[in-house]
Design a protein around this motif. Structure first.
Motif, short mmCIF file in Angstrom:
data_model
loop_
_atom_site.label_atom_id
_atom_site.label_comp_id
_atom_site.label_asym_id
_atom_site.label_seq_id
_atom_site.Cartn_x
_atom_site.Cartn_y
_atom_site.Cartn_z
N GLU A 115 -23.48 -144.20 -49.46
CA GLU A 115 -24.60 -143.30 -49.21
C GLU A 115 -24.23 -141.85 -49.56
O GLU A 115 -23.07 -141.48 -49.55
N PHE A 116 -25.26 -141.07 -49.89
CA PHE A 116 -25.06 -139.64 -50.13
C PHE A 116 -24.98 -138.91 -48.79
O PHE A 116 -25.79 -139.15 -47.89
N SER A 173 -26.92 -138.42 -43.61
CA SER A 173 -26.76 -139.36 -44.71
C SER A 173 -28.15 -139.69 -45.22
O SER A 173 -29.09 -139.85 -44.44
N LEU A 174 -28.30 -139.76 -46.55
CA LEU A 174 -29.58 -140.19 -47.12
C LEU A 174 -29.63 -141.71 -47.05
O LEU A 174 -28.72 -142.39 -47.53
N PRO A 175 -30.67 -142.29 -46.47
CA PRO A 175 -30.70 -143.75 -46.27
C PRO A 175 -30.81 -144.50 -47.59
O PRO A 175 -31.57 -144.12 -48.47
N GLN A 176 -30.01 -145.58 -47.70
CA GLN A 176 -30.11 -146.43 -48.88
C GLN A 176 -31.37 -147.29 -48.84
O GLN A 176 -31.78 -147.84 -49.85
N SER A 177 -31.98 -147.39 -47.66
CA SER A 177 -33.31 -148.02 -47.50
C SER A 177 -33.78 -147.68 -46.09
O SER A 177 -32.97 -147.29 -45.25
N PRO A 178 -35.08 -147.84 -45.80
CA PRO A 178 -35.57 -147.54 -44.44
C PRO A 178 -35.34 -148.70 -43.47
O PRO A 178 -36.08 -148.85 -42.50
N CYS A 230 -35.32 -144.27 -51.84
CA CYS A 230 -34.03 -144.77 -51.39
C CYS A 230 -32.92 -144.13 -52.22
O CYS A 230 -33.15 -143.74 -53.37
N TYR A 231 -31.73 -144.06 -51.64
CA TYR A 231 -30.63 -143.34 -52.29
C TYR A 231 -29.33 -144.14 -52.18
O TYR A 231 -28.96 -144.58 -51.10
N ARG A 232 -28.66 -144.31 -53.31
CA ARG A 232 -27.36 -144.97 -53.31
C ARG A 232 -26.40 -144.21 -54.22
O ARG A 232 -26.73 -143.96 -55.37
N ASP A 233 -25.26 -143.87 -53.68
CA ASP A 233 -24.27 -143.10 -54.43
C ASP A 233 -23.44 -144.06 -55.28
O ASP A 233 -22.24 -144.24 -55.06
N GLU A 234 -24.11 -144.66 -56.26
CA GLU A 234 -23.47 -145.64 -57.14
C GLU A 234 -23.76 -145.26 -58.59
O GLU A 234 -24.71 -144.54 -58.88
N GLY A 235 -22.95 -145.77 -59.50
CA GLY A 235 -23.16 -145.49 -60.92
C GLY A 235 -24.49 -146.04 -61.40
O GLY A 235 -24.98 -147.05 -60.91
N ARG A 280 -25.19 -141.27 -66.03
CA ARG A 280 -24.12 -140.89 -65.08
C ARG A 280 -24.68 -140.26 -63.81
O ARG A 280 -23.94 -139.64 -63.04
N GLY A 281 -25.97 -140.37 -63.61
CA GLY A 281 -26.57 -139.86 -62.38
C GLY A 281 -26.83 -138.38 -62.37
O GLY A 281 -27.01 -137.78 -61.31
N ARG A 282 -26.89 -137.73 -63.55
CA ARG A 282 -27.12 -136.29 -63.62
C ARG A 282 -28.57 -135.99 -64.01
O ARG A 282 -29.20 -136.78 -64.72
#
Length: 554
Positions: free
Chosen positions: A153-154, A166-171, A192-197, A518-520
């Motif tokens: 998570e971010f 933390s930003l939730p990866q889902s509700p 939703c947010y996931r700190d993945e590639g 790359r998530g930018r």
């Protein structure tokens, strides 16, 4: 959009293209000169008379191809500078350039179509859920706390020293808490947010159609989703039929080597262990000596047209050509041909190893389909949409980095299959879950489950099976002790679903402002540096000299 021969101007707006006739008479010379000199992509206002095009000059390729507008007055509202690329769908542009100038890329017909279709589908989904089925659209917070397990998570710093949101990866937790709160049918178009590639079908922030219901079973949720997709499906893509077919997780792995099989074509995996058990092939015998050892194969129709991968080929006389055939008796060769229904010029690929590791043939099946289609064969109809429910997943899987430990196959709140509940306490590795995935053309577009609504069982799963600190989820456990109804839900990946509907190669083609691979954010240059002064209220210091390191890189 363009000017032709000094006579015609093509204007583009949100509805499409319209041909404008430039006046040639002297009285309107100033209008002709104004429009002729306006750079392409300038914003103009034109007033004129709409009339039919002369007979034989209609353009059937344009929705407005039967008419044209004869200009009387014109005004340049905003002149356009020279752009980094032409606004034409056929002009090839690098993805990095498209991301950097996304506001220009959005002018393309394809992106306009994708975003407008997405909007229409979401609107139909809202109608179906809220107006026809009594769902309540609830917005849930995007600033929350860390969730144990699952995707990374971010973190968002707060002004309290050492404490982070933390930003939730889902509700997920919120929708379960809504069920406890008596909001018995919840729905949200959720960020939703996931700190993945990033991948073609994934990026750091994405959108789900998020759904939860009280007093529901697996069949009820599947029926609701089938109706939802049928109701919101765009007419131009043809009707979809329900109910969708279903297969178990074990069947999917056994027949397709993956838990998200593409069922638009055959080439199923066949177990040929018994046929080769008496062979002299050493690697086969080694594989079969394992407790769960197996030998499997796929038959690639007309596989000789793609010479990148080959193993066993069927000759015109019905014999097999392979390095392995000298180790196989005639009877074994015949059995192999019968078991796999091998025809002339077909290619057979073999894999030997532990039963659970059949993903290699699953990947080869898809790779072979790509090679065959590149060679001119048609295996997968690009206009076909094959939906499939995959059910009866294991509740837990061994961790890749440490197989002795377990992790949730779906998430820690998934309920065990009612038949397997007792196994949860004696042998959790054998427990099936009430988890179901929705697959479309080999892509997972949704996943959900019936949830654990008993606090004691949820605590056992977190502490004893997953070895997680249940204190982090104390709010949820307390809620489950407060009269939580049985409940379950699902989330559909909206970006992935829309990209499949429109045939886009990446979800970035159906998101207005996506992140790069790359998530930018190449347009706004995010993430970006902040000064030490700006970090001070958050009690954070960067532990290395940013400017110095960046200077060395450059």
């Amino acid at each position: 959009s363009r000017i032709r021969q000094g006579l015609f101007l093509v204007l583009r707006d949100f509805q499409g293209l319209t041909q404008i006739i430039l006046p040639q008479d002297e009285a309107h010379s100033h209008v002709r000169k104004l429009l002729s000199n306006a750079p392409v992509e300038s914003v103009v206002r034109v007033t004129g008379i709409v009339s039919s095009r002369p007979p034989g000059q209609e353009n059937p390729k344009m929705p407005t191809g039967d008419i044209e507008v004869k200009v009387e007055t014109a005004e340049i509202l905003n002149s356009c500078k020279k752009l980094p690329f032409e606004i034409k769908d056929f002009i090839k542009k690098s993805e990095a350039l498209r991301m950097q100038y996304r506001y220009l890329d959005l002018r393309s017909f394809q992106l306009q179509y994708n975003l407008r279709l997405r909007s229409q589908i979401v609107m139909r989904m809202r109608e179906y859920l809220c107006n026809l089925h009594g769902f309540v659209d609830v917005e849930t917070p995007t600033l929350f706390k860390r969730t144990p397990g699952g995707a990374k998570e971010f973190l968002v710093p707060s002004r309290e020293a050492g404490k982070f949101y933390s930003l939730p990866q889902s509700p997920q937790q919120f929708k379960q808490l809504l069920m406890v709160g008596g909001v018995d049918r919840y729905f949200q178009v959720a960020r939703c947010y996931r700190d993945e590639g990033s991948r073609p079908d994934r990026q750091p922030e994405f959108t789900q159609i998020d759904i939860e219901m009280s007093f529901v079973d697996q069949a009820g949720i599947q029926g609701l989703i089938e109706g939802l997709l049928q109701y919101s499906w765009p007419q131009e893509r043809g009707a979809i039929t329900t109910p969708f077919p279903s297969m178990t997780y074990e069947e999917a792995l056994a027949d397709y080597g993956t838990d998200k099989p593409d069922t638009r074509f055959g080439m199923k995996i066949v177990d040929i262990s018994d046929i080769l058990r008496r062979s002299d092939i050493q690697f086969v015998q080694n594989a079969l000596s394992y407790p769960h050892g197996t030998v499997k194969a796929i038959c690639i129709p007309q596989g000789v047209v793609s010479d990148e991968v080959m193993d066993v080929i069927c000759r015109p006389d019905g014999s097999l050509k392979s390095l392995l055939t000298k180790l196989l008796g005639k009877e074994q060769q015949s059995e192999l041909i019968r078991a796999l229904n091998v025809q002339v010029d077909d290619v057979v690929l073999l894999a030997a190893g532990e039963h659970k590791r059949c993903s290699a043939l699953g990947s080869l099946r898809l790779e072979s389909a790509d090679l065959l289609e590149a060679a001119g064969m048609t295996l997968r109809d690009p206009t076909a949409f094959h939906f499939l429910w995959v059910v009866d997943f294991p509740l837990f899987l061994p961790k890749e980095e440490n197989p002795a430990e377990l992790e949730s196959a779906h998430h820690p709140f998934t309920a065990p299959h009612p038949v397997d509940t007792n196994l949860l306490y004696s042998d959790p590795t054998k427990v099936r879950s009430q988890h179901y995935d929705l697959v479309l053309n080999g892509n997972e577009i949704g996943g959900g489950s019936i949830r654990i609504h008993n606090a004691e069982q949820q605590r056992f799963v977190l502490e004893k099976v997953l070895k997680e600190d249940s204190e982090v989820l104390s709010h949820l456990l307390e809620a489950l002790e407060s009269g939580a109804p049985p409940h379950g839900g699902i989330a559909l990946g909206l970006d992935r679903l829309i990209s499949l509907i429109v045939g886009a190669p990446s979800i970035r083609d159906v998101i207005a402002f996506p992140k790069s691979f790359r998530g930018r954010d190449l347009m706004g240059n995010a993430p970006d540096y902040v000064t030490p002064e700006e970090l001070e209220p958050y009690h954070i210091q960067v532990s290395w000299p940013v400017a110095e390191t960046e200077a060395k890189k450059n």
